[in-house]
Design an enzyme around this catalytic site. Structure first.
Site, PDB file in Angstrom:
ATOM      1  N   LYS A   1      -2.394 -10.366   2.945  1.00 19.57           N
ATOM      2  CA  LYS A   1      -1.532  -9.119   2.691  1.00 19.57           C
ATOM      3  C   LYS A   1      -2.264  -8.226   2.048  1.00 19.57           C
ATOM      4  O   LYS A   1      -2.830  -8.347   1.158  1.00 19.57           O
ATOM      5  CB  LYS A   1      -0.361  -9.735   2.255  1.00 19.57           C
TER       6      LYS A   1
ATOM      7  N   SER B   1       8.616  -8.542   2.815  1.00 22.05           N
ATOM      8  CA  SER B   1       7.716  -7.526   2.820  1.00 22.05           C
ATOM      9  C   SER B   1       6.351  -8.233   3.683  1.00 22.05           C
ATOM     10  O   SER B   1       5.419  -7.501   4.229  1.00 22.05           O
ATOM     11  CB  SER B   1       7.313  -6.823   1.800  1.00 22.05           C
TER      12      SER B   1
ATOM     13  N   SER C   1      10.262 -12.171   0.048  1.00 22.32           N
ATOM     14  CA  SER C   1       9.312 -11.604   1.131  1.00 22.32           C
ATOM     15  C   SER C   1       8.318 -12.281   1.903  1.00 22.32           C
ATOM     16  O   SER C   1       7.769 -12.051   2.849  1.00 22.32           O
ATOM     17  CB  SER C   1       8.210 -10.649   0.323  1.00 22.32           C
TER      18      SER C   1
END
Length: 470
Positions: free
Chosen positions: A79, A154, A178
């Site tokens: 990420k 996210s 997330s």
């Protein structure tokens, strides 16, 4: 209904999870280079629709230096809020121009110790503040089950790639849901571990309350369990009981509370409620003691979390030049980040009290787990929203209210530092996955993985390549 978008095909990746793929590499049946090439071909096939990759290194994949890792040769993505040596870290923002990181961050090293092959970095909403991966001035990352819908956030970029079959596992992190929210949106497994279970990256170490837990998005419980054991073999917190390798359900009766009401006071929609009730019936049938549980936290705690979330957005704007470099321009932040900053400025006098109550929430949480081994709940209050519903282009006050209500269950684990796992529980009437969540006492990831194996066996997870309906 829009067509599903996936990359599964008859290549060396097939539909293997990471454990199976690593076994093929170890046997010599396939090489890490072959596997990486297949994943790159898959990524390039679906990326024009998914918009999940922030930065790739396809021309020079980062192969593990040693063959000893449990996932040696398995392709993956990080990420893009974790530092990887030689790659910029953009945090989903256009407000600054990042330089390539000088070194891997602490957790990055722990993740890469599994032997994975790194192919790039995945997209996230600006600073991970939104539970969808959508942007002010760019294409959204979409759900491979239906590109008209959100894939959550996210860690949405990683979720899209794993669900679509590009890679079997991707890194993500969780500061308020997330990992668990995109897992629920995409039909994946995600374990949010206990606070201090792993090494923290620099971003987490700067927070007044350490909300962020690192982890992975997978398609099987055994991949999540294998990763958990591998990460622990690299570094284990001596203050926490070891987890070890969890290989199946435990042969013991658990006390399970079913929590339907959310911390925000909102109730789940009908399909989300039905998914939780279906999971509860499966657990009851397996011999566990299952009973309904009232919401143990006052609504004020949810308001406190929102104020703290807004504080983080405000601090990102105020300290941007220190954190992200001299190119940082707060005027270029998206409207959600600006709106959360305004929200905090208008209520900043309440910040100290909010932080005090958030820090004390662990006491209430621990009292719940004096009576229960697990709490079963929804992941979100309603089914997967369409693209645009949580977009930063929505007026900020309206958007803040929407995301606050949508993510009504997950933040309590971040506040208290407790572990939780998101698991698929079939498909809704719109053909999109619905997830459920199990939470456990601080340090008890083992029980979560054991119950994950049970639910996976009793309710096989939906596959994007199958024509299933709940």
């Amino acid at each position: 209904m829009a067509d599903r978008v996936h990359a599964f095909t008859d290549d060396v990746l097939a539909e293997h999870d990471a454990v199976a793929l690593a076994a093929l590499v170890r046997s010599g049946a396939v090489s890490p280079e072959e596997v990486a090439r297949a994943a790159i071909v898959r990524a390039e096939r679906v990326e024009p629709v998914l918009h999940a990759v922030e930065l790739d290194c396809y021309e020079r994949p980062r192969f593990a230096g040693e063959r000893s890792g449990v996932w040696f040769g398995v392709p993956t993505f990080m990420k893009d809020n974790a530092d990887v040596a030689g790659m910029p870290t953009r945090h989903g923002s256009l407000a600054f121009r990042p330089r390539p990181a000088a070194r891997d961050d602490a957790y990055t090293r722990q993740f890469l110790s599994t032997g994975v092959t790194l192919l790039g970095k995945t997209r996230l909403p600006e600073f991970g503040l939104n539970p969808t991966t959508e942007f002010q001035n760019a294409e959204p990352t979409v759900n491979p089950w239906n590109p008209e819908y959100s894939v959550g956030g996210s860690s949405g970029g990683g979720a899209a790639l794993v669900a679509a079959g590009v890679v079997p596992v991707a890194h993500g992190n969780d500061g308020g849901g997330s990992l668990r929210i995109p897992a629920a949106c995409a039909g994946l497994v995600a374990l949010k571990p206990s606070r201090f279970r792993h090494l923290d990256n620099s971003q987490a170490r700067q927070l007044p309350i350490r909300l962020i837990s690192e982890g992975v998005l997978t398609r099987t419980v055994r991949d999540t369990a294998t990763y958990t054991a591998a990460a622990e073999s690299y570094w284990r917190n001596p203050k926490l009981a070891p987890i070890g390798m969890v290989e199946g359900p435990a042969d013991r009766q658990l006390r399970i509370g079913v929590l339907l009401g959310s911390g925000t006071g909102d109730e789940p929609d009908a399909e989300t409620r039905a998914a939780v009730e279906r999971a509860a019936r499966l657990l009851d049938k397996a011999g566990h003691h299952v009973e309904e549980l009232g919401v143990p936290f006052a609504r004020r705690l949810a308001d406190d979390f929102l104020l703290y979330w807004a504080l983080l957005a405000h601090m990102a704007a105020l300290t941007g030049k220190v954190l992200y470099g001299r190119t940082f321009d707060r005027a270029a932040l998206d409207d959600l980040t600006k709106g959360l900053g305004r929200y905090h400025r208008e209520r900043f006098v309440g910040s100290a009290g909010a932080l005090y109550r958030l820090r004390r929430a662990r006491q209430i949480y621990d009292r719940v787990f004096a009576d229960y081994d697990l709490v079963l709940s929804p992941v979100t209050t309603h089914t997967v929203p369409p693209i645009g519903y949580l977009s930063p282009t929505v007026p900020a006050d309206q958007l803040i209210d929407r995301l606050f209500r949508y993510a009504g269950y997950t933040p309590i684990n971040n506040v208290t530092g407790s572990p939780a796992i998101a698991l698929p529980m079939g498909l809704g009437s719109n053909g999109l996955p619905i997830g459920v969540m199990c939470s456990a006492a601080y340090g008890d990831e083992r029980t979560l993985l054991e119950i994950g194996y049970l639910l996976e066996a009793e309710n096989p997870f939906p596959r994007i390549t199958a024509d299933l309906r709940s």
